[in-house]
Design an enzyme around this catalytic site. Structure first.
Site, mmCIF file in Angstrom:
data_model
loop_
_atom_site.group_PDB
_atom_site.id
_atom_site.type_symbol
_atom_site.label_atom_id
_atom_site.label_comp_id
_atom_site.label_asym_id
_atom_site.label_seq_id
_atom_site.Cartn_x
_atom_site.Cartn_y
_atom_site.Cartn_z
ATOM 1 N N THR A 1 -12.993 29.171 -54.142
ATOM 2 C CA THR A 1 -13.099 29.891 -52.901
ATOM 3 C C THR A 1 -12.473 31.261 -53.092
ATOM 4 O O THR A 1 -12.858 31.988 -52.148
ATOM 5 C CB THR A 1 -12.751 29.208 -51.788
ATOM 6 O OG1 THR A 1 -11.351 28.609 -51.899
ATOM 7 C CG2 THR A 1 -13.636 27.953 -51.503
ATOM 8 N N LYS B 1 -11.390 35.148 -54.431
ATOM 9 C CA LYS B 1 -12.390 36.352 -54.944
ATOM 10 C C LYS B 1 -12.809 36.149 -56.403
ATOM 11 O O LYS B 1 -13.865 36.088 -56.613
ATOM 12 C CB LYS B 1 -11.666 37.639 -54.697
ATOM 13 C CG LYS B 1 -12.427 38.706 -54.791
ATOM 14 C CD LYS B 1 -11.399 40.260 -54.704
ATOM 15 C CE LYS B 1 -11.688 41.214 -55.643
ATOM 16 N NZ LYS B 1 -10.741 42.111 -56.002
ATOM 17 N N GLU C 1 -0.797 42.319 -82.348
ATOM 18 C CA GLU C 1 0.138 43.593 -81.962
ATOM 19 C C GLU C 1 1.398 43.436 -82.417
ATOM 20 O O GLU C 1 1.915 42.335 -82.982
ATOM 21 C CB GLU C 1 -0.094 43.772 -80.431
ATOM 22 C CG GLU C 1 0.051 42.596 -79.444
ATOM 23 C CD GLU C 1 -0.402 42.720 -78.024
ATOM 24 O OE1 GLU C 1 -1.413 43.489 -77.623
ATOM 25 O OE2 GLU C 1 0.525 42.115 -77.221
ATOM 26 N N HIS D 1 2.272 44.397 -72.326
ATOM 27 C CA HIS D 1 2.340 42.924 -72.554
ATOM 28 C C HIS D 1 3.648 42.586 -72.595
ATOM 29 O O HIS D 1 4.642 43.254 -73.161
ATOM 30 C CB HIS D 1 1.581 42.181 -73.815
ATOM 31 C CG HIS D 1 0.157 42.432 -73.503
ATOM 32 N ND1 HIS D 1 -0.819 42.908 -74.813
ATOM 33 C CD2 HIS D 1 -0.819 42.151 -72.640
ATOM 34 C CE1 HIS D 1 -2.059 42.461 -74.094
ATOM 35 N NE2 HIS D 1 -2.100 42.195 -73.177
#
Lengths: 296, 378
Positions: free
Chosen positions: A17, A19, A209, A247
């Site tokens: 429910t 977004k 990375e 990150h």
């Protein structure tokens, strides 16, 4: 074939429910993925975009026989939602959210291992098996079916990298985002083992990375005599030590976490290295060419 | 920011609360406090900053007299460590050291949780020596003294030290668990004459993601934001990620991985990035506006590259934002644009109608901006 996620996926969305949850129902439908249930405590009996909503994961699993879950809830309640889903017996779960406390990530990982479930995330776009199903929010147009298994620590990089691979005719069996946080569900070593066991995956592409030590799992695998050929692109060659690059885990704390140390280990193990994004498709093609040739 | 280093004094308060011995100490904030310091001489005088490398930068001094203590206080408070001013000075009794050990618990990605690290030779040279012993614990509750003891036996020959290390390691895990720390490190853990183990330093890193349920973490973040440079603070408040670098190409990109990939591409084209600037957290007129504002003002930035790959992001919206922004902009620094991915055909049209070029690839855009900056310089 593919890893973890196939055309028979029956997806339930926890937090349907919200977004993101509601957007995801429509987005997954466009990617030929069946969304069979949603979960929102206290909202059982409603429907969202035609999908029945249940008040608990157990109730949703019992009624709809869902076999994969996508969790879109805030970080503060994510551990509870993931534990509920694992304990309801769901074998595959993607939790894409970021900003999750590390202690909660550790508990999620331990619970998934204990129940034999596969958890993808946190801080990841999820998992996609192009042409079959999608369990996440990655942009579907970047992907095409094919023989390459892709593992990525970064969402944004995986979109563009896969777009380039697909444009070069190098499609993917599955693309898994293992996430940018230091503690994750399925990690690099486990993702590699899954691709190793998938007969349709002919070569592995790893998008990594600086920071952390996940890349050494690929170096260890590539050194095995029965390893599938692999290519790797690591970003952050120009990042300074001691600074976090977005990150949580992308920071060079020691030499082993640097670009140079990781690339050296991967190169020595026989992984085809792409120095830049520009060289990725060629590196992937070179790895794939090795798979086509019988071993010398 | 996700992880936050606290000062030594804050870290040691956590150790003391777990009954781990620390030197007798006093935290000083003014010269008056330095004059009335009650710690018995000689003492160690230590800058309190949340930045590493303080010892090598001269932030730790020995004082043998009240005058030396005052001088050391004055000198240290005037110093900067990685741009940071010390919040205070910690004065500690000078330890009579027999041996220095290293003991830490830290989150490790391949362990999937906590790793306990131990070395019988700690101190400032720890990074030059062999890697410390590693005991992968995972969840703190999985710590087993007998398992750690078996690992320690071949590394630490003194059985008394071994047992004390085991006891402290368990407490470090408790501290990390209870306070949501990603690192709790004691280096050096001193073996004093007489055999007592004393924590001579403390490095504690808090998990910022836990701030919603840890009041102490939330206030530590607020304090660090107050200390941060204004530009970094503005970006944090606007959900942009900024790290300044040494180069000349101002980079505005989306997503941590793609921003690093673009930095590397700039390097590959023979130039250097001036920043890591990820606007994906706020790709709106306000977010791009702040990004351009910062880069236009930064003297080392000679040109700007905007490179976005639209996944969920609609690049036509970004194009509209950029057109309006560039029309208002007064700086003459060259700008190169590259919007690819979702609705990029539309983005190209919008840019072209406003007289801007949309480069098809990251590499073409990088080549263009590096060339423009080079021409402007020659």
């Amino acid at each position: 074939m593919s890893i973890l996620l196939d055309a028979d996926a029956r997806v339930l969305i926890v937090g349907i429910t919200g977004k993101f949850g509601t957007f995801s129902v429509k987005d997954l439908a466009q990617s030929q993925t069946r969304v069979v249930a949603g979960v929102a405590p206290g909202r059982g009996g409603q429907t969202i975009e035609g999908v029945p909503v249940f008040s608990s994961v157990a109730a949703a699993m019992k009624e709809t026989h869902a076999n994969a879950a996508l969790i879109y809830v805030p970080a503060a309640v994510a551990l509870d939602a993931v534990l509920e889903t694992i304990e309801a017996g769901c074998p595959l779960i993607a939790y894409p959210g970021d900003g999750l406390p590390v202690l909660d990530a550790m508990e999620m990982r331990a619970a998934a291992l204990e129940h034999g479930a596969h958890l993808v995330g946190p801080n990841s776009p999820g998992l996609i098996s192009p042409g079959k199903a999608k369990l996440g929010f990655m942009p579907s147009f970047c992907y095409a079916p094919g023989p390459i298994g892709v593992i990525s620590r970064s969402g944004s990089l995986s979109y563009e990298a896969c777009f380039r691979l697909s444009s070069a005719g190098l499609g993917q069996t599955s693309v898994i985002g293992i996430g940018g946080d230091p503690v994750r569900g399925v990690n690099a070593a486990e993702a590699i083992a899954l691709f190793h066991g998938d007969p349709d995956t002919r070569a592995i592409v790893y998008l990594g990375e600086i920071g952390g030590s996940e890349e050494y799992a690929l170096a260890e695998y590539a050194g095995r005599p029965d390893a599938k050929p692999s290519a790797a692109l690591l970003v952050g060659r120009t990042a300074p030590a001691g600074k976090k690059m977005g990150h949580a885990a992308a920071m060079i704390g020691s030499y082993a976490e640097s670009w140079a140390a990781k690339v050296e280990a991967l190169d020595r193990a026989g992984v085809v290295i792409a120095r830049d994004l520009d060289g990725l498709a060629a590196a992937a093609a070179a790895a794939l060419a090795r798979a086509m040739k019988p071993a010398a | 920011m996700h992880f936050m280093l606290v000062t030594e004094a804050q870290g040691k308060a956590l150790l003391r609360a777990a009954a781990i011995a620390t030197p007798s100490s006093q935290e000083l904030r003014s010269l008056d406090e330095a004059r009335t310091c009650r710690i018995e001489l000689p003492v160690a005088v230590k800058a309190q900053v949340a930045a590493g490398g303080r010892g090598k930068a001269g932030g730790i001094r020995k004082a043998n007299s009240p005058a030396e203590l005052e001088n050391a206080f004055d000198a240290i408070m005037g110093m900067r460590f990685a741009g940071e001013a010390p919040s205070s000075v910690l004065v500690e009794s000078w330890l009579d050291i027999e041996r220095e050990l290293y003991l830490a618990v830290a989150i490790d990605s391949r362990v999937g949780g906590f790793n306990v690290l131990y070395s019988p030779r700690g101190g400032v040279t720890i990074e030059d020596g062999p890697p410390p012993l590693s005991y992968p614990v995972g969840l703190a509750r999985n710590f087993r003294a007998h398992a750690f003891r078996a690992l320690l036996a071949p590394v630490e020959s003194d059985p008394k030290v071994r047992e004390r290390v085991i006891s402290i390691a368990r407490r470090l895990l408790d501290i990390a668990q209870a306070n949501e720390c990603t690192t709790v490190e004691i280096n050096p853990l001193v073996v004093a004459r007489g055999g007592a183990l004393i924590a001579a330093d403390a490095k504690v890193v808090l998990d910022e993601a836990a701030a919603f349920r840890k009041a102490a973490t939330a206030s530590a973040i607020a304090a660090s934001r107050d200390r941060a440079e204004r530009e970094i603070r503005l970006c944090e408040e606007a959900s942009l990620m900024l790290v300044w670098l040494d180069g000349e190409i101002g980079l505005i990109s989306g997503g941590a991985g793609m921003t690093m990939a673009a930095m590397d591409a700039i390097d590959g084209a023979g130039a250097q990035p001036a920043c890591f600037l990820d606007v994906s957290g706020n790709p709106t007129p306000a977010g791009f506006g702040l990004a351009f504002d910062l880069l236009d003002r930064a003297p080392n930035v000679k040109g700007i590259l905007v490179s976005m790959f639209g996944g969920g992001l609609h690049t036509d919206r970004v194009a509209k934002t950029l057109v309006e922004l560039l029309a208002r902009r007064t700086s003459s620094k060259p700008v190169t644009l590259r919007l690819n991915g979702t609705r990029s055909d539309l983005a190209t049209t919008i840019l072209r109608d406003a007289g801007h070029r949309n480069h098809a690839t990251l590499e073409a855009a990088v080549t263009d901006i590096v060339k423009q900056v080079g021409e402007a310089r020659s």
